[in-house]
Design a protein around this motif. Structure first.
Motif, mmCIF file in Angstrom:
data_model
loop_
_atom_site.group_PDB
_atom_site.id
_atom_site.type_symbol
_atom_site.label_atom_id
_atom_site.label_comp_id
_atom_site.label_asym_id
_atom_site.label_seq_id
_atom_site.Cartn_x
_atom_site.Cartn_y
_atom_site.Cartn_z
ATOM 1 N N ASP A 172 -27.434 5.355 -25.670
ATOM 2 C CA ASP A 172 -26.908 5.958 -26.899
ATOM 3 C C ASP A 172 -27.578 5.325 -28.117
ATOM 4 O O ASP A 172 -27.812 4.120 -28.144
ATOM 5 C CB ASP A 172 -25.395 5.667 -26.939
ATOM 6 C CG ASP A 172 -24.622 6.745 -27.700
ATOM 7 O OD1 ASP A 172 -25.257 7.586 -28.355
ATOM 8 O OD2 ASP A 172 -23.373 6.720 -27.634
ATOM 9 N N ASP A 173 -27.873 6.129 -29.107
ATOM 10 C CA ASP A 173 -28.411 5.642 -30.382
ATOM 11 C C ASP A 173 -29.732 4.893 -30.257
ATOM 12 O O ASP A 173 -29.866 3.773 -30.755
ATOM 13 C CB ASP A 173 -27.372 4.744 -31.082
ATOM 14 C CG ASP A 173 -26.186 5.547 -31.609
ATOM 15 O OD1 ASP A 173 -26.413 6.645 -32.145
ATOM 16 O OD2 ASP A 173 -25.039 5.081 -31.465
ATOM 17 N N THR A 221 -21.859 10.755 -28.708
ATOM 18 C CA THR A 221 -21.255 9.817 -27.767
ATOM 19 C C THR A 221 -20.174 10.514 -26.937
ATOM 20 O O THR A 221 -20.074 10.300 -25.730
ATOM 21 C CB THR A 221 -20.672 8.612 -28.545
ATOM 22 O OG1 THR A 221 -21.752 7.964 -29.224
ATOM 23 C CG2 THR A 221 -20.000 7.629 -27.614
ATOM 24 N N ARG A 270 -15.661 12.162 -37.072
ATOM 25 C CA ARG A 270 -14.870 10.943 -36.992
ATOM 26 C C ARG A 270 -14.025 10.793 -38.268
ATOM 27 O O ARG A 270 -12.853 10.449 -38.225
ATOM 28 C CB ARG A 270 -15.783 9.737 -36.811
ATOM 29 C CG ARG A 270 -15.046 8.448 -36.543
ATOM 30 C CD ARG A 270 -16.006 7.303 -36.322
ATOM 31 N NE ARG A 270 -16.799 7.471 -35.131
ATOM 32 C CZ ARG A 270 -18.119 7.490 -35.099
ATOM 33 N NH1 ARG A 270 -18.799 7.356 -36.210
ATOM 34 N NH2 ARG A 270 -18.765 7.651 -33.974
#
Ligand code: ADP
Ligand code: MG
Length: 459
Positions: A227-228, A171, A326
Motif C-alpha cells: 500500500d502507498d 486501502t 475518511r
C-alpha cells in the motif's frame, strides 16, 4: 512556517549536520523528512508527513535530536515536539494512534518491533470488505478490478495497480481483496503491508544482517499487497529491493497488488523500467467521489452506526465535504456526537457549526498553486504559461479556467488572483470568470470538463 525566522534559520543549520551526526542511512530513511514548524515557549516543533514517521522518529531519535538542537541552535530549547503535517491524518488519525511514547514505552516498542519484524504483516480492518464498499462512477473500475482479482482462480492481470487521492478507498479495497481471498482459499498466503513498513523491515534486516530471511519471507507469498508505494519511490535501496521482490513474485506467477497516490507514470523517483512494469498489468484509478456517491456513502455509514438524519443534513455534508471519504466519515461522527449532546436531531445550522473546523481545513487545502498545476496538467500546457504574457488561445483558455476555479474554490479576491497570474489586473480576472461561465452554458462538453477539474480539486 516562519513565525520565528531566527529559529527557522538555526534549524536549517542544524539540519545540515544531521547526516553526519546520525549517519547517511538514518538521514535518508527518516530524518530528511523533518521540517521546521515553529518555535515557541521553549518548544521546538518539527513536522513529518506521516503518523508512522512521527512515531518512529519520536521513538528512536527525539532524545538525540533534542541534545543536538541544544548544542547547535542558539535558542533555549526545552522540549522537542514532532507532529504529523498531513492535515487529513492529523485531524482524524492522531486520536486513534497511541499517545506520544515516553522512554519506557519506547523500549517496549523497540523490543516488540524486533520480535515482530519477521512476524506477520499489518492487521486487516474487518470493516474494509466488499460488502461495505459503496460503488459509484468514480470507483467502479477499481472495484471491478479488485473483485476480479479476489474471485479469479487464475491471475487475471499482474500487478493490479490502484491509484487515487487520499481517503478514496484504496486501502479499503486491498483489505477487501484479502478478506475475500482468505474466505475463498484459506490456504493462500496473503501479505498486506504499507510500503513504509516494507521499507523499515528491509532496513532492519540490513541492520540485523538477516536480509536472506527478509527476502524469503516476501518471496514465499501467493498474494502480496503493498500500500502507498509512493513512499518508497525515491528511496533508492528500498525501491530496488521492492522491485526485486516484485519481479521474483511476478516470475513465480504470484499476484501482486499495489496502491499509490499517483499513476505509475507519475511516480517520481522510479526509473522507467520500474514504472513500466508496475503499469504492466491493470491500472485502475479512483476518482474523487461524485456528489451522489458521497451521499450514498453517508447514508450507508449512518445506517451502520444507527444514526438517522434528515435528508438535508446528508445533502449539506455531501456538498461541503468533497475531497476525502475518511473526512466525510469523520464529519458524520461529529454530527452524531453533536446530536447526542444536544439530545435532538441537528439542524443544518447546527451541522455547519459542528463541522466548522473540518470545512475550514478543507477549504484551506486548495491553493492557487495547486489549481494552476492541475489545470496546466489537464490542458497539457506549461505551468509557466499560467503567469506568462502569451496570448494564444491554447494558453489563454486554460489560464482563464484556472482563474475561474481559483475564484470558485478559494476565498481570494480578484486583485489577489490577478497578482498570482503574472500581475494581471482584477478586471482581467473578472473577464475570465465571465468568459468561462459563458462557455460553460454554451458548451456542455466544456462544462463537464470544468466540473471534472473542480471535483479533482475538491470543489
Ligand atoms: P485510501 O487508502 O485511498 O487513502 P481508505 O481506503 O483508507 O483510503 O478509505 C478511507 C475511508 O473511507 C475508510 O474508512 C473507508 O472505509 C472509507 N471509504 C472509502 N471509499 C469508500 C466507499 N466507496 N464506500 C464506503 N467506504 C469508503
Ligand atoms: Mg490508504
Amino acid at each position: 512556517m516562519t513565525d520565528n525566522p531566527s529559529a527557522a534559520e538555526s534549524w536549517d543549520r542544524m539540519r545540515t549536520t544531521l547526516p553526519q551526526n546520525f549517519g547517511d542511512g538514518v538521514w535518508s530513511s527518516w530524518l530528511r523528512h523533518l521540517d521546521y514548524h515553529s518555535f515557541a515557549d521553549g518548544v521546538l516543533t518539527l513536522s513529518v508527513p506521516t503518523p508512522f514517521l512521527r512515531d518512529w522518529v519520536t521513538t528512536h531519535y527525539s532524545a538525540r535530536l533534542l541534545t543536538l538542537a541544544r548544542q547547535v541552535m542558539e535558542e533555549d530549547i526545552k522540549r522537542l515536539n514532532i507532529y504529523c503535517r498531513d492535515a487529513a491524518w492529523s485531524q482524524f488519525k492522531t486520536r486513534d494512534l497511541p499517545p506520544p511514547k515516553n522512554v519506557a514505552a519506547a523500549d517496549e516498542l523497540e523490543k516488540a518491533d524486533a520480535e515482530q519484524s519477521f512476524g506477520t504483516a499489518s492487521a486487516l480492518d474487518p470493516k474494509f470488505t466488499f460488502d461495505n464498499f459503496v460503488v459509484g462512477k468514480s470507483n467502479e473500475l477499481a472495484f471491478a478490478a479488485a473483485r476480479r482479482v479476489a474471485d479469479a482462480d487464475k491471475i487475471p492481470f499482474n500487478p493490479l495497480f490502484l491509484y487515487g487521492g487520499v481517503g478514496l478507498g484504496k486501502t479499503h479495497l486491498m483489505h477487501a481483496i484479502a478478506w475475500a481471498v482468505n474466505k475463498r482459499a484459506p490456504n493462500k498466503r496473503i501479505m498486506y503491508l504499507s510500503a513504509e513498513k516494507f521499507m523499515y523491515q528491509f532496513i532492519r534486516s540490513i541492520r540485523f544482517r538477516n536480509t536472506i530471511a527478509f527476502k524469503d519471507k516476501f518471496r514465499s507469498v501467493d498474494l502480496l499487497m503493498v500500500d502507498d508505494v509512493q513512499f518508497i519511490a525515491d528511496r533508492d535501496a528500498t525501491r530496488e529491493e521492492f522491485f526485486h521482490t516484485f519481479n521474483a513474485l511476478v516470475d513465480q506467477k504470484r499476484q501482486i497488488i499495489i496502491s499509490a497516490d499517483k499513476s505509475p507514470d507519475d511516480l517520481k523517483g522510479m526509473e522507467e523500467r520500474m514504472r513500466s512494469r508496475l503499469g504492466g498489468g491493470l491500472v485502475a484509478d479512483i476518482h474523487p467521489a461524485t456528489y451522489e456517491l458521497r451521499l450514498s456513502i453517508l447514508q450507508n455509514k449512518a445506517t451502520d452506526i444507527g444514526l438517522s438524519l434528515e435528508d438535508k443534513i446528508y445533502d449539506f455534508i455531501a456538498r461541503r465535504i468533497t475531497t476525502n471519504i475518511r473526512v466525510l466519515e469523520g464529519a458524520l461522527h461529529k454530527i452524531s456526537a453533536h446530536s447526542q449532546l444536544i439530545g435532538k436531531p441537528v439542524s443544518v445550522d447546527e451541522a455547519a457549526f459542528a463541522l466548522r473546523d473540518v470545512i475550514k481545513a478543507q477549504e484551506k487545502q486548495v491553493t492557487i498553486d495547486h489549481i494552476q498545476r492541475r489545470v496546466a496538467e489537464h490542458f497539457n500546457i506549461r505551468l509557466a504559461d499560467m503567469v506568462s504574457s502569451r496570448r494564444t488561445r491554447t494558453v489563454v483558455v486554460p489560464r482563464q479556467v484556472a482563474m475561474y476555479l481559483v475564484k470558485q474554490l478559494t476565498p481570494r479576491s480578484l486583485p489577489e488572483i490577478g497578482r498570482h497570474f503574472g500581475n494581471r489586473d482584477h478586471t482581467t480576472v473578472m473577464h475570465a470568470v465571465n468568459k468561462i461561465e459563458d462557455l460553460k452554458v454554451r458548451d456542455s462538453q466544456f462544462e463537464e470538463d470544468i466540473e471534472l477539474l473542480r471535483r479533482t480539486l475538491g470543489g
